[in-house]
Design an enzyme around this catalytic site. Structure first.
Site, PDB file in Angstrom:
ATOM      1  N   SER A 237       0.825  -1.200   0.000  1.00 35.29           N
ATOM      2  CA  SER A 237       0.000   0.000   0.000  1.00 35.29           C
ATOM      3  C   SER A 237       0.870   1.265   0.000  1.00 35.29           C
ATOM      4  O   SER A 237       1.665   1.473  -0.906  1.00 35.29           O
ATOM      5  CB  SER A 237      -0.954  -0.028   1.189  1.00 35.29           C
ATOM      6  OG  SER A 237      -1.906   0.991   1.103  1.00 35.29           O
TER       7      SER A 237
ATOM      8  N   ASP B 280      -2.665   6.320  -3.565  1.00 31.42           N
ATOM      9  CA  ASP B 280      -1.492   5.602  -3.066  1.00 31.42           C
ATOM     10  C   ASP B 280      -1.108   4.508  -4.071  1.00 31.42           C
ATOM     11  O   ASP B 280      -1.827   4.269  -5.044  1.00 31.42           O
ATOM     12  CB  ASP B 280      -1.743   5.054  -1.666  1.00 31.42           C
ATOM     13  CG  ASP B 280      -2.800   3.975  -1.611  1.00 31.42           C
ATOM     14  OD1 ASP B 280      -3.556   3.828  -2.587  1.00 31.42           O
ATOM     15  OD2 ASP B 280      -2.875   3.264  -0.589  1.00 31.42           O
TER      16      ASP B 280
ATOM     17  N   ASP C  78      -1.221   1.294  -4.444  1.00 33.47           N
ATOM     18  CA  ASP C  78      -2.134   0.227  -4.868  1.00 33.47           C
ATOM     19  C   ASP C  78      -3.552   0.738  -5.116  1.00 33.47           C
ATOM     20  O   ASP C  78      -4.469  -0.036  -5.342  1.00 33.47           O
ATOM     21  CB  ASP C  78      -2.136  -0.928  -3.866  1.00 33.47           C
ATOM     22  CG  ASP C  78      -2.788  -0.570  -2.550  1.00 33.47           C
ATOM     23  OD1 ASP C  78      -2.641   0.582  -2.109  1.00 33.47           O
ATOM     24  OD2 ASP C  78      -3.448  -1.444  -1.951  1.00 33.47           O
TER      25      ASP C  78
ATOM     26  N   ASP D 244      -6.020   2.098  -3.408  1.00 37.67           N
ATOM     27  CA  ASP D 244      -7.213   1.926  -2.583  1.00 37.67           C
ATOM     28  C   ASP D 244      -7.505   3.166  -1.744  1.00 37.67           C
ATOM     29  O   ASP D 244      -8.578   3.273  -1.150  1.00 37.67           O
ATOM     30  CB  ASP D 244      -7.121   0.668  -1.712  1.00 37.67           C
ATOM     31  CG  ASP D 244      -5.979   0.685  -0.712  1.00 37.67           C
ATOM     32  OD1 ASP D 244      -5.160   1.625  -0.749  1.00 37.67           O
ATOM     33  OD2 ASP D 244      -5.904  -0.250   0.109  1.00 37.67           O
TER      34      ASP D 244
END
Length: 572
Positions: free
Chosen positions: A144, A300, A302, A304
């Site tokens: 993340s 960010d 990834d 999410d």
């Protein structure tokens, strides 16, 4: 676990990966103890840790061990689950593609097919892919928004949600049953492909996702207003899907922060790839000012989580908090979406602002709290599927994560980017910015203000400091805050709420968690919890005032009073 025995096992293993062996030989005793004192564990976001040698680090052997545990977990569910297979995606971090393939190599030994994306993909797409392909599980290789030296392994169930508490416990038992990480068998890629145990994914899932994304538009007329959007994926996975999504929405002026657009495991052009941090917006703000943009967005790595900056007083850009952005999206949905014959339901975490709850109740809806971790929101969404009288409308948490539509069952920054662009266009047509609408919400519901203070406490000593601090605050039944009277203490380990004045005790109907929350008679609150994904102890604060100045005063007093207690436990 005896770290000396564990480290010696690695040091004497003849077939150890050469790069890991080189790193291992350069480690001192302190580094060895931290890398080998325990197996890397699953937190709120799965398995996440620093890259490197050791059982408490992310490397091919700990990934294989986790994948083996997943294979055993799937086998226990029966033949149908094995035949459904697992879909795996990864972000651009160091070794992410290697780890993703290692998962397939382990699953293949158990006859479990892996659907593997050829290139990087966002976490919300992985969640969607599980549902679209009807697989038994999903794995996302990502850390993340953590620094470059981290990576992670997140497991998703057949609903496309991160594993809830009981399945996570069951998986952990399977993983822990594997005593020798070096003895995990793997198949070679060529063997997997020959046996049809590895299927490479390209654009099919992306196109299906974009088709669903096209349906979340609430007010198509809003896009008649021309807007300029600046976007940065912070060297992560969101670039293509955000661009395609905004294009099909009707955004004609989309500009990228070009230095931060290419996927980069070192995150070269950002100090920390976290849209919660103001520094992540520095380049976007400069570009936004140069081209007179209406809104800035950052996701960010990834994808999410999303951060948004909007014009303040039609002039400088102001970065919205996750609480503010969530309230704005929720308000827009409940105000403009047609919801007939059902009661709208919104989910938020216990550390998220109460403004969203007030907005939901104003529109005749229900607001429900869950523990921190989007898997708890996904569980609630699942429970609503067969409820004809209630409808999920939005879920969010203060840490910049939200979900607009439930075709994904995790935080989805791409969905958020689409709804934010529509909101910007809608309010621009009224000569307003998102910040102007936020001010209206404050005038209507009260000036809610929140803040977060994080203590970074790494290593074994850090873990002890976190435990000592939580124990100290858990026993503060007479916590003093200037000008505020303590109403109650909620201890999520004992799952009890202690009412101070009456000395009564109530049950907390949420799962057990290492969390303590203090509530004051004026509605102010403070909550402490160790992070499930980082070596941090987090202090959350929330107040409500009659004016912005009143809220700021209350927040300053609350923070100062609480944080001053840290000297008593030696934490800083």
């Amino acid at each position: 676990m005896d770290w000396k025995i564990a480290s010696q096992k690695w040091l004497t293993y003849e077939n150890l990966d050469p790069n890991l062996k080189q790193q291992l030989n350069q480690m001192d005793s302190t580094e060895l103890e931290e890398a080998f004192h325990e197996h890397i564990t699953f937190g709120t976001g799965g398995m996440r840790g620093k890259l490197g040698p050791g059982i408490n680090r992310m490397n091919i052997y700990t990934v294989r061990r986790a994948a083996k545990g997943l294979a055993l977990h799937i086998e226990q569910q029966g033949t149908d689950a094995k035949q459904q297979g697992v879909v795996v995606a990864h972000d651009p971090r160091h070794q992410s593609s290697t780890f993703a393939l290692e998962v397939a190599k382990v699953l293949g030994v158990h006859g479990i097919k892996t659907y593997l994306f050829k290139d990087i993909r966002p976490t919300p797409l992985l969640s969607f892919a599980v549902r679209y392909l009807s697989t038994a599980a999903g794995v996302m290789i990502t850390a993340s928004h953590n620094p470059p030296e981290y990576n992670g392994f997140k497991v998703y169930n057949e609903e496309g949600a991160q594993l809830s508490l009981e399945p996570s416990k069951q998986l952990l038992e399977k993983v822990n049953s594997i005593e020798n990480e070096f003895a995990v068998d793997v198949l070679e890629q060529s063997d997997l492909e020959q046996q049809n145990l590895l299927v490479w994914l390209e654009d099919e899932v992306d196109n299906a996702y974009l088709n669903e994304l096209n349906k979340i538009t609430i007010n198509k007329n809003a896009m008649e207003e021309d807007i300029s959007v600046v976007f940065t994926p912070l060297h992560g996975t969101a670039s293509q899907l955000v661009e395609k999504g905004l294009t099909q929405l009707g955004v004609q002026h989309l500009s990228f922060v070009e230095e931060q657009r290419p996927p980069d495991p070192d995150f070269t052009h950002v100090e920390l790839p976290n849209p919660e941090e103001a520094q992540a917006f520095e380049k976007a703000i400069k570009l936004g000012e140069d081209i007179n943009a209406d809104v800035l967005m950052a996701t960010d790595p990834d994808a999410d989580r999303i951060g948004v900056a909007t014009r303040h007083n039609q002039e400088q850009f102001s970065i919205l908090t996750g609480n503010q952005l969530g309230a704005l999206i929720l308000d827009y949905i409940l105000t403009h979406r047609t919801i007939r014959d059902v009661t709208p339901v919104m989910f938020k975490t216990i550390v998220t602002s109460e403004l969203g709850a007030d907005i939901t109740k104003h529109h005749g809806g229900i607001a429900q709290d869950v523990l921190t971790g989007f898997k708890f929101i996904a569980e609630k969404i699942k429970n609503l599927e067969k409820d004809s009288k209630h409808q999920f409308v939005f879920g969010y948490e203060e840490s910049y994560g939200c979900l607009v539509e439930d075709f994904v069952r995790d935080k989805d920054a791409i969905q958020a980017a689409i709804i934010v662009a529509e909101m910007v266009a809608y309010y621009k047509a009224k000569n307003m910015t998102l910040y102007d609408r936020l001010e209206e919400l404050y005038e209507q519901y009260g000036y809610y203000l929140e803040d977060l203070h994080s203590l970074k406490l790494e290593g074994l000593e850090g873990m002890k400091q976190i435990d000592d601090t939580m124990t100290y605050f858990r026993n503060q039944n007479a916590l003093q805050v200037d000008g505020l009277s303590l109403h109650s203490i909620e201890d999520y380990v004992s799952r009890k709420k202690h009412i101070i004045q009456s000395n009564d005790t109530e049950s907390i109907h949420l799962p057990k968690a290492n969390v303590v929350k203090f509530k004051f008679t004026d509605g102010s609150w403070c909550c402490l919890r160790p992070s499930g994904t980082e070596p941090k102890l987090k202090f959350y604060f929330g107040v409500k005032g009659k004016t912005a100045e009143d809220s700021q005063r209350k927040l300053s007093i609350l923070k100062e009073s609480i944080l001053s207690q840290l000297n008593k436990v030696g934490a800083k």
